[in-house]
Design a protein around this motif. Structure first.
Motif, PDB file in Angstrom:
ATOM      1  N   PHE A 321       0.863  -1.184   0.000  1.00  0.00           N
ATOM      2  CA  PHE A 321       0.000   0.000   0.000  1.00  0.00           C
ATOM      3  C   PHE A 321       0.899   1.234   0.000  1.00  0.00           C
ATOM      4  CE2 PHE A 321       0.554   1.321   4.440  1.00  0.00           C
ATOM      5  CZ  PHE A 321       0.999   0.147   5.042  1.00  0.00           C
ATOM      6  N   ALA A 322       0.346   2.326  -0.470  1.00  0.00           N
ATOM      7  CA  ALA A 322       1.148   3.565  -0.515  1.00  0.00           C
ATOM      8  C   ALA A 322       0.363   4.705   0.107  1.00  0.00           C
ATOM      9  CB  ALA A 322       1.517   3.906  -1.953  1.00  0.00           C
ATOM     10  N   THR A 323       1.056   5.548   0.836  1.00  0.00           N
ATOM     11  CA  THR A 323       0.437   6.765   1.365  1.00  0.00           C
ATOM     12  C   THR A 323       0.871   7.911   0.473  1.00  0.00           C
ATOM     13  OG1 THR A 323       0.668   5.885   3.586  1.00  0.00           O
ATOM     14  CG2 THR A 323       0.159   8.233   3.405  1.00  0.00           C
ATOM     15  N   ILE A 324      -0.106   8.592  -0.130  1.00  0.00           N
ATOM     16  CA  ILE A 324       0.265   9.771  -0.919  1.00  0.00           C
ATOM     17  C   ILE A 324      -0.199  11.004  -0.155  1.00  0.00           C
ATOM     18  CG2 ILE A 324       0.306   8.571  -3.136  1.00  0.00           C
ATOM     19  CD1 ILE A 324      -2.387   9.620  -3.798  1.00  0.00           C
ATOM     20  N   SER A 325       0.641  12.015  -0.150  1.00  0.00           N
ATOM     21  CA  SER A 325       0.398  13.162   0.727  1.00  0.00           C
ATOM     22  C   SER A 325       0.610  14.477  -0.011  1.00  0.00           C
ATOM     23  CB  SER A 325       1.355  13.145   1.918  1.00  0.00           C
ATOM     24  OG  SER A 325       1.591  11.851   2.349  1.00  0.00           O
ATOM     25  N   ARG A 326      -0.116  15.461   0.446  1.00  0.00           N
ATOM     26  CA  ARG A 326       0.096  16.836  -0.025  1.00  0.00           C
ATOM     27  C   ARG A 326       0.544  17.624   1.197  1.00  0.00           C
ATOM     28  NH1 ARG A 326      -4.204  17.633  -3.358  1.00  0.00           N
ATOM     29  NH2 ARG A 326      -5.582  17.897  -1.598  1.00  0.00           N
ATOM     30  N   LEU A 327       1.676  18.286   1.072  1.00  0.00           N
ATOM     31  CA  LEU A 327       2.273  18.926   2.261  1.00  0.00           C
ATOM     32  C   LEU A 327       2.336  20.439   2.159  1.00  0.00           C
ATOM     33  CD1 LEU A 327       5.323  16.519   2.490  1.00  0.00           C
ATOM     34  CD2 LEU A 327       3.190  16.332   3.728  1.00  0.00           C
ATOM     35  N   ASP A 328       2.184  20.954   0.932  1.00  0.00           N
ATOM     36  CA  ASP A 328       2.488  22.374   0.774  1.00  0.00           C
ATOM     37  C   ASP A 328       1.355  23.287   1.207  1.00  0.00           C
ATOM     38  OD1 ASP A 328       1.079  21.245  -1.218  1.00  0.00           O
ATOM     39  OD2 ASP A 328       2.121  22.209  -2.877  1.00  0.00           O
ATOM     40  N   LYS A 329       0.099  22.927   0.906  1.00  0.00           N
ATOM     41  CA  LYS A 329      -0.998  23.819   1.274  1.00  0.00           C
ATOM     42  C   LYS A 329      -1.719  23.228   2.482  1.00  0.00           C
ATOM     43  CE  LYS A 329      -1.120  25.260  -3.480  1.00  0.00           C
ATOM     44  NZ  LYS A 329      -1.657  24.910  -4.777  1.00  0.00           N
TER      45      LYS A 329
END
Lengths: 345, 181
Positions: A321-329
């Motif tokens: 499984f993969a965790t995809i993340s958005r960190l900038d906003k």
């Protein structure tokens, strides 16, 4: 003060420091926190921020029932730290007591005896058993002032877990994950010179303990796997496994569609595992890096380890499984699940 | 309370908790330094993150614990400059413009409202002026930090101050006219 200097001072003073954000970055960088990762760029290779040098200090507080306490009381600590720990709290280390290399290096300073008992180098991780003989009470989970290092090889990750042993002191396990740039050496030198042990509050014992010993790499059976699974723009490529008597190391790469990174910042592939006998295993990763020529900065190569594989298992099933993340906003993340990958052992 | 020198020694020997504490103590200074180059919060945070990672990766190479702050500041400045260089390569021509005309100021209070004059300075002047007049570093310390001769530091301080003064007096206007000839 001249006007120019006043301008410099005022300009700097006027910069508002977002202390909470900075502390969060520090926390995230020093401790593993899946999906909350800032990017790290390197010229040649790129090691994962969250995995790099995470120090895992696990609580040693364990509630024993009277029978278990009696059993544990019969186990001598010196020479048997792996046995003690596996009987007490971590059964996955059961086989380590029989198969690890004896080190038996004892150092005494300021009335405190530290022993590095046994060790294993399985090609990705150095696992050491260690004990502290002391009458001092350092609380449930004392800390060394430093962890061991590997001669000429930087660490990408490391940590330890000490447990209180009534009438003796403390016993525990140290794990070191070296950052091999090219080939994996056949043996390596562990150097450790702690100068203090600290309790959770104000207790502190100073001393001078010096350890320096070699560990040979365990015999390993290398199997090429070369299986891929894909979902939502992410491909997991399981390349090979390396099995020793004590561990199964899995080497895999995540490949990320560049378009995915228009919306998301970070991708982190992990896996669980099960075997044909119904056992389920955690597969903690040891760290990851990106090659300089990777198509995207998130095309990371990983290794992960299963420690307590059932010797009767003939097949292992990986559940990536993969965790995809958005960190900038607005920080957010989601999990992507992949098809299983079966590996004959 | 453990003193800083002991903490640095422990960090060099691999104690990550000591390093984390040291970085926490320095975070405000590092952020301000990054911000003065990057001019916005997101990029300054990115530089701070990269500085932390670089510190983790190379703390074992620090020979003299007394130079911890200097070493860390150098990492932060170098990463900021790398980022700026990278970004300069992708600036579109349409985005290039002259600064707005600035009327000549009569009082220092009004001039102080123009605090962005420091941001507009060339990086080499910005570095030495901040280190010299905000962090009270000596010329020798700055030379060690920036790995350049003391003479260069002195020259850049002198020129930086002169440029700052010039900009504070509305020199943009004259400069622009000169360029248009």
């Amino acid at each position: 003060m001249t006007d120019e200097k006043k301008v410099i001072k005022k300009t700097m003073d006027d910069i508002t420091v977002p202390n909470q954000k900075l502390e969060n970055i520090l926390e995230r960088t020093f401790k593993k926190n899946v999906g909350q990762r800032y990017k790290k760029r390197r010229r040649t290779t790129r090691y994962i921020a969250t995995a790099a040098l995470a120090i895992l200090l696990l609580s040693g507080t364990v509630a024993f029932n009277p029978v278990m306490a009696n059993v544990l009381g019969q186990i001598p600590i010196i020479g048997n730290v792996f046995s003690y720990i596996s009987s007490a709290t971590k059964p996955e280390y059961n086989k380590f007591s029989q198969l690890a290399t004896p080190i038996s290096h004892t150092e005494e300073s300021n009335g405190v005896i530290i022993t590095t008992d046994q060790g294993v180098f399985d090609g990705t991780t150095i696992t050491l058993s260690v004990s502290i003989q002391t009458k001092e009470n350092l609380g449930d989970s004392p800390m060394f002032d430093s962890i061991p290092t590997i001669k000429d090889i930087p660490l990408s990750n490391g940590g330890y877990n000490l447990e209180k042993v009534e009438g003796f002191g403390y016993a525990g396990i140290i794990q070191l994950k070296p950052q091999f740039d090219e080939s994996i050496p056949e043996n390596l030198t562990v150097i450790w010179n702690p100068v203090a042990i600290e309790g959770a509050t104000s207790e502190r014992i100073e001393g001078d303990w010096n350890f320096n010993f070699n560990l040979e790499k365990a015999q390993e059976n290398i199997q090429l796997i070369n299986k891929l699974v894909s979902n939502e723009g992410i491909t997991i490529h399981v390349k090979e496994t390396r099995q020793t008597d004590l561990t199964l190391n899995i080497f895999y790469q995540q490949l990320v569609d560049p378009n995915l990174l228009n919306e998301w910042t970070a991708v982190e592939a992990e896996m669980m595992a099960s075997d044909n006998l119904g056992n389920v295993y955690e597969v903690p990763y040891n760290g990851g890096f990106a090659d300089a020529d990777a198509q995207t900065p998130e095309d990371l190569q990983w290794s992960a380890t299963i420690k307590d594989l059932d010797p009767n298992a003939t097949k292992i099933i990986l559940h990536p499984f993969a965790t995809i993340s958005r960190l900038d906003k607005e920080p957010t993340s989601k999990i992507v699940v992949f098809d299983e990958i079966e590996i004959e052992l | 309370m453990i003193n800083k020198s002991k903490l640095v020694k422990r960090a060099i020997k691999g104690d990550q908790l000591a390093l984390q504490q040291l970085l926490q103590d320095e975070q405000g200074k590092l952020y301000k330094m990054a911000f003065i180059y990057m001019k916005n919060e997101d990029d300054a945070l990115e530089v701070f993150q990269q500085t932390v990672l670089e510190a983790i990766e190379s703390i074992h190479q620090l020979k003299n614990p007394d130079y911890f702050s200097t070493w860390l500041t150098r990492i932060c400045i170098n990463i900021s400059l790398q980022e700026i260089r990278k970004r300069k390569k992708v600036v579109m021509l349409d985005n290039l413009s002259f600064p707005e005309e600035v009327e000549e100021r009569t009082s220092i209070e009004e001039q102080l409202d123009l605090s962005d004059v420091l941001y507009e300075l060339d990086e080499k002047y910005k570095s030495v002026l901040i280190l010299r007049f905000y962090y009270d570093q000596t010329v020798k310390q700055i030379a060690q930090l920036l790995e350049c001769p003391e003479g260069t530091v002195k020259t850049n301080i002198h020129r930086g101050l002169a440029l700052l003064k010039q900009k504070m007096k509305g020199a943009y206007k004259d400069d622009r006219r000169e360029k248009s000839y």
